[in-house]
Scaffold this active site. Structure first.
Site, PDB file in Angstrom:
ATOM      1  N   ARG A 103      83.103 108.785 -77.138  1.00  0.00           N
ATOM      2  CA  ARG A 103      82.114 107.992 -77.858  1.00  0.00           C
ATOM      3  C   ARG A 103      80.915 107.965 -76.352  1.00  0.00           C
ATOM      4  O   ARG A 103      80.894 107.248 -75.597  1.00  0.00           O
ATOM      5  CB  ARG A 103      82.269 106.687 -78.672  1.00  0.00           C
ATOM      6  N   THR A 107      75.071 105.573 -77.270  1.00  0.00           N
ATOM      7  CA  THR A 107      74.234 105.816 -78.130  1.00  0.00           C
ATOM      8  C   THR A 107      74.985 105.465 -79.768  1.00  0.00           C
ATOM      9  O   THR A 107      75.186 106.315 -80.741  1.00  0.00           O
ATOM     10  CB  THR A 107      73.474 107.949 -77.995  1.00  0.00           C
ATOM     11  N   ASP A 202      90.550  98.361 -75.784  1.00  0.00           N
ATOM     12  CA  ASP A 202      90.142 100.012 -75.554  1.00  0.00           C
ATOM     13  C   ASP A 202      91.658 100.829 -75.745  1.00  0.00           C
ATOM     14  O   ASP A 202      92.650 100.800 -74.853  1.00  0.00           O
ATOM     15  CB  ASP A 202      90.057 100.085 -73.963  1.00  0.00           C
TER      16      ASP A 202
END
Length: 212
Positions: A103, A107, A202
């Site tokens: 990813r 954006t 994460d």
């Protein structure tokens, strides 16, 4: 879209330890593998089988056997690799393909950088492995990737999901795809950076360490 959330005290316990920021990487990896094995039991409930006659030490009988073509397990790199052992432990005869997706943190667009999949997935039951279903972008992109190759029966196995991501998946995917999601928990929301809250951080970094 069908959603199955595991409801079991062992899952809740393991998920709590997984979320703890003080849990070291080696324990984190073990817990991910254990949770995926529990999820895989539910995710494979509708695997295609056929009758097969065998000889037991006592007599002849007709049992069940997985059909061909074999199921396809697709971990999404890199975090999905941490789920592969837990899945193949329960489904050792599956074939394994790989998708590299990441990813863009600015954006939130999905970039595909690697693909190791058969060109034709017609008739294959496919299982996507990715610890987090956050914005839903990776799940949608990966599912379309498989569908373009003929897959129509696709299950996404995730540790946790966000409501926003689940909504996006349900609203975006082609309804002709038999799509299912199996998760250990659905969290509260996404934050302004697209991370799940309360989440677990994460997953890739906690599995394998930080990469500059």
């Amino acid at each position: 879209m069908q959603l199955h959330v595991l409801n079991h005290p062992l899952v809740e316990h393991k998920l709590t330890v997984l979320r703890d920021k003080n849990t070291p990487s080696n324990i984190f990896r073990e817990l991910v593998s254990e949770l995926v094995s529990l999820e895989a039991y539910e995710a494979t409930r509708n695997l295609a089988v056929e009758d097969r006659e065998i000889e037991t030490p006592i007599c002849t009988m007709t049992g069940k056997h997985l059909t061909n073509p074999r199921p396809m397990v697709v971990p999404i790199l890199r975090a999905g690799l941490g789920m592969l052992d837990g899945m193949t432990r329960l489904l050792p005869t599956a074939e394994v393909g790989f998708l590299g997706m990441k990813r863009d943190e600015d954006t939130l667009d999905i970039i595909t950088y690697a693909n190791r999949l058969p060109e034709d997935l017609t008739g294959r039951q496919c299982f996507l492995l990715d610890p987090m279903l956050a914005t839903g972008g990776t799940t949608v992109a990966a599912t379309h990737y498989l569908a373009e190759r003929g897959a129509k029966d696709i299950t996404s196995i995730n540790i946790i999901a966000a409501p926003e991501g689940l909504k996006r998946v349900e609203e975006t995917l082609d309804p002709s795809i038999d799509f299912k999601v199996v998760v250990c928990g659905v969290d509260e929301r996404l934050n302004e950076h697209g991370y799940i809250v309360p989440g677990l951080g994460d997953a890739g970094d906690r599995l394998y360490g930080l990469i500059d």
